[in-house]
Design a protein around this motif. Sequence first.
Motif, mmCIF file in Angstrom:
data_model
loop_
_atom_site.group_PDB
_atom_site.id
_atom_site.type_symbol
_atom_site.label_atom_id
_atom_site.label_comp_id
_atom_site.label_asym_id
_atom_site.label_seq_id
_atom_site.Cartn_x
_atom_site.Cartn_y
_atom_site.Cartn_z
ATOM 1 N N LEU A 258 0.817 -1.203 0.000
ATOM 2 C CA LEU A 258 0.000 0.000 0.000
ATOM 3 C C LEU A 258 0.855 1.259 0.000
ATOM 4 C CD1 LEU A 258 -2.826 1.189 0.092
ATOM 5 C CD2 LEU A 258 -2.744 1.052 2.589
ATOM 6 N N GLY A 259 1.980 1.224 0.734
ATOM 7 C CA GLY A 259 2.855 2.391 0.760
ATOM 8 C C GLY A 259 3.424 2.702 -0.614
ATOM 9 N N SER A 260 3.871 1.656 -1.304
ATOM 10 C CA SER A 260 4.414 1.868 -2.655
ATOM 11 C C SER A 260 3.342 2.391 -3.603
ATOM 12 C CB SER A 260 4.986 0.554 -3.186
ATOM 13 O OG SER A 260 6.020 0.097 -2.351
ATOM 14 N N LEU A 261 2.123 1.824 -3.488
ATOM 15 C CA LEU A 261 1.038 2.253 -4.369
ATOM 16 C C LEU A 261 0.670 3.714 -4.131
ATOM 17 C CD1 LEU A 261 -1.054 1.418 -6.493
ATOM 18 C CD2 LEU A 261 -2.548 0.698 -4.615
ATOM 19 N N LEU A 262 0.533 4.112 -2.889
ATOM 20 C CA LEU A 262 0.182 5.503 -2.568
ATOM 21 C C LEU A 262 1.288 6.459 -3.012
ATOM 22 C CD1 LEU A 262 -1.397 5.084 0.980
ATOM 23 C CD2 LEU A 262 -2.591 5.522 -1.174
ATOM 24 N N THR A 263 2.533 6.049 -2.838
ATOM 25 C CA THR A 263 3.652 6.894 -3.259
ATOM 26 C C THR A 263 3.662 7.074 -4.778
ATOM 27 O OG1 THR A 263 4.962 6.172 -1.362
ATOM 28 C CG2 THR A 263 6.151 7.161 -3.187
ATOM 29 N N ALA A 264 3.378 5.962 -5.487
ATOM 30 C CA ALA A 264 3.347 6.050 -6.950
ATOM 31 C C ALA A 264 2.216 6.976 -7.410
ATOM 32 C CB ALA A 264 3.182 4.655 -7.549
ATOM 33 N N ILE A 265 1.038 6.857 -6.765
ATOM 34 C CA ILE A 265 -0.087 7.736 -7.127
ATOM 35 C C ILE A 265 0.282 9.188 -6.873
ATOM 36 C CG2 ILE A 265 -2.461 8.341 -6.546
ATOM 37 C CD1 ILE A 265 -2.934 5.387 -5.933
ATOM 38 N N LYS A 266 0.937 9.455 -5.748
ATOM 39 C CA LYS A 266 1.326 10.828 -5.416
ATOM 40 C C LYS A 266 2.312 11.390 -6.446
ATOM 41 C CE LYS A 266 3.385 13.551 -1.692
ATOM 42 N NZ LYS A 266 2.315 14.561 -1.724
ATOM 43 N N MET A 267 3.241 10.535 -6.860
ATOM 44 C CA MET A 267 4.203 10.984 -7.875
ATOM 45 C C MET A 267 3.501 11.291 -9.206
ATOM 46 S SD MET A 267 7.369 8.384 -7.055
ATOM 47 C CE MET A 267 8.293 8.981 -8.472
ATOM 48 N N ASP A 268 2.541 10.440 -9.596
ATOM 49 C CA ASP A 268 1.823 10.683 -10.851
ATOM 50 C C ASP A 268 0.994 11.956 -10.774
ATOM 51 O OD1 ASP A 268 2.892 8.440 -11.945
ATOM 52 O OD2 ASP A 268 1.157 7.150 -11.537
ATOM 53 N N ILE A 269 0.340 12.175 -9.628
ATOM 54 C CA ILE A 269 -0.454 13.397 -9.484
ATOM 55 C C ILE A 269 0.444 14.627 -9.514
ATOM 56 C CG2 ILE A 269 -1.914 14.677 -7.871
ATOM 57 C CD1 ILE A 269 -3.175 12.050 -7.061
ATOM 58 N N SER A 270 1.610 14.531 -8.874
ATOM 59 C CA SER A 270 2.552 15.654 -8.893
ATOM 60 C C SER A 270 3.004 15.943 -10.328
ATOM 61 C CB SER A 270 3.751 15.341 -7.995
ATOM 62 O OG SER A 270 3.355 15.174 -6.658
ATOM 63 N N TRP A 271 3.205 14.872 -11.102
ATOM 64 C CA TRP A 271 3.606 15.053 -12.510
ATOM 65 C C TRP A 271 2.474 15.735 -13.288
ATOM 66 C CZ3 TRP A 271 1.696 13.544 -17.203
ATOM 67 C CH2 TRP A 271 2.549 13.655 -18.301
ATOM 68 N N ALA A 272 1.241 15.279 -13.045
ATOM 69 C CA ALA A 272 0.095 15.869 -13.742
ATOM 70 C C ALA A 272 -0.073 17.333 -13.370
ATOM 71 C CB ALA A 272 -1.174 15.081 -13.413
ATOM 72 N N ILE A 273 0.106 17.664 -12.093
ATOM 73 C CA ILE A 273 -0.013 19.071 -11.665
ATOM 74 C C ILE A 273 1.028 19.925 -12.373
ATOM 75 C CG2 ILE A 273 0.313 20.602 -9.675
ATOM 76 C CD1 ILE A 273 -0.913 18.406 -7.940
ATOM 77 N N LYS A 274 2.223 19.396 -12.464
ATOM 78 C CA LYS A 274 3.307 20.147 -13.100
ATOM 79 C C LYS A 274 3.021 20.448 -14.574
ATOM 80 C CE LYS A 274 8.288 19.892 -13.970
ATOM 81 N NZ LYS A 274 9.523 19.085 -13.785
ATOM 82 N N HIS A 275 2.417 19.495 -15.297
ATOM 83 C CA HIS A 275 2.199 19.661 -16.728
ATOM 84 C C HIS A 275 0.852 20.303 -17.074
ATOM 85 C CE1 HIS A 275 5.527 16.758 -16.717
ATOM 86 N NE2 HIS A 275 5.783 17.153 -17.979
ATOM 87 N N LEU A 276 -0.082 20.366 -16.109
ATOM 88 C CA LEU A 276 -1.403 20.913 -16.411
ATOM 89 C C LEU A 276 -1.681 22.246 -15.722
ATOM 90 C CD1 LEU A 276 -3.552 17.649 -16.126
ATOM 91 C CD2 LEU A 276 -2.742 18.749 -18.213
ATOM 92 N N LYS A 277 -0.723 22.735 -14.933
ATOM 93 C CA LYS A 277 -1.015 23.930 -14.147
ATOM 94 C C LYS A 277 -1.301 25.156 -15.005
ATOM 95 C CE LYS A 277 3.893 25.021 -13.528
ATOM 96 N NZ LYS A 277 4.953 25.283 -12.521
ATOM 97 N N ASP A 278 -0.735 25.215 -16.188
ATOM 98 C CA ASP A 278 -0.975 26.374 -17.053
ATOM 99 C C ASP A 278 -2.211 26.178 -17.935
ATOM 100 O OD1 ASP A 278 1.274 27.638 -16.036
ATOM 101 O OD2 ASP A 278 2.609 26.687 -17.516
ATOM 102 N N GLU A 279 -2.428 24.954 -18.389
ATOM 103 C CA GLU A 279 -3.522 24.719 -19.317
ATOM 104 C C GLU A 279 -4.869 24.503 -18.596
ATOM 105 O OE1 GLU A 279 -2.478 21.438 -21.738
ATOM 106 O OE2 GLU A 279 -0.559 22.292 -22.410
ATOM 107 N N LEU A 280 -4.871 23.784 -17.527
ATOM 108 C CA LEU A 280 -6.115 23.465 -16.824
ATOM 109 C C LEU A 280 -5.972 23.795 -15.334
ATOM 110 C CD1 LEU A 280 -6.803 19.988 -18.501
ATOM 111 C CD2 LEU A 280 -7.945 22.163 -19.031
#
Length: 449
Positions: A258-280
């Motif tokens: 569960l720790g690895s899964l939650l960490t991976a989700i957090k990393m993906d969300i952080s990546w999405a925030i970084k790439h979508l902050k200007d467009e959406l």
Amino acid sequence: MALLTVSLVLAAAMLVFNDRLIVNTSEKTDALSTLDRLIMETWQTRAHLAIAESAQRGYLLTRSDAYFQPYDEATGQITVHIHNINKLLGRTNLTKHPEIQTIMTEMVNSIAKKSAEMSVTIDLAKKRQFDKALAVVKLDSGMKESRNIQMLSRQFEKQVMNYRAELADTRNNTHRMMRWFVMACPLIFVSLVVLVIKRLLRELAEKAKLHERLTNENTEYERNIQSLRTKLQGEALQAQTNVERERFQLSRELHDELGSLLTAIKMDISWAIKHLKDELPQVTEKLKKTNQYLDRSINFKREIVQNLHPSMIKTFGLNASLQNLLDEAGGRNQWQMDVIMPERELLINETLSLIIYRVVQESLNNCSKYAQATKVAVHLLHDDQYIKVEIVDNGVGFDTSHLNNTSTGINGLRNRVESIGGHYEIFSSPQQGASTRVLLPYLKEEASF
């Protein structure tokens, strides 16, 4: 003819007098034997009373039905011995010694009171009313009766031994008189003395064998009780070790998977925030909130893992784990802490360390939720045989009569403590704070998960 008649009369008188001396000596010997049996019956009564008390306390501590048989056998033997004592008292001419009769009457009454106290506790325990049974034991009346029985028994033995000494002196005087007749009738008197001596030696030998057998049986009985207690304690500890092993494996799986899964989700969300902050920007804001929820989930996962199995105990030891727990609880609740812990790490079984940790953890959690305390004391003390844990607060207190119905955590800890031969108790009353005291056996064997 007159001389022959006088000789015959004198010989007959000597024989009659000699017979009376023999009868008198035999009576004194029988009385001494009876007194010896009386003392032996008194010793056996005390021995079986000790066995019954040991079985009573053993059952209250372990809740094992195996103690009922030795308890019933011992109480039955006590009744038999009291009956034998009363019969022997009538055979030893003790009516001339009312103080002995008085002491025996008081001792029988004390034994009856002690037996009644043990019977009450066993009956309550059989009805599963262990709290009431322990309350009867804690009244200390049974201990007072035991001390009274010991005191009266010593007085009784002293009085009986004094009377025995009197009988022995009388018999010795009779023996001295008999020596004169032995000179006139050597064969008769020598035979009589030999018979008496043989009888005394045989009785003494029989008593010595009986005493030795009783001692061996008591020793074997105590050895069996200790062996059974050790076996039950080991089985209870192994059962708890198995539970802790399962909790440890579950905590590892939660931490790894569960720790690895939650960490991976957090990393993906952080990546999405970084790439979508200007467009959406609206989507980005929602993802940031989701990330915050993930952080809370990760922290909650850590708490669950820590509660399932405090890994600090295996890594840093019990002392460091407890100190960390106390520092966090004290700082979070702004308590004034009074902490006493051993200077050196306790070399104890890891399951026992977990029990101690959970006792302190549960007590601090309850104090944090309900006590409204400003001062909390945690003391961990030990010697070569026992470990004592005491948690005291100055909070609002509570009515302990409601504990059995409301506190699953406390009842669970009490069962775990008592199953390995420990003792768990809580003292509190409204507006008087609360005190938790736990006494555990010092178990050095290590159990690895």
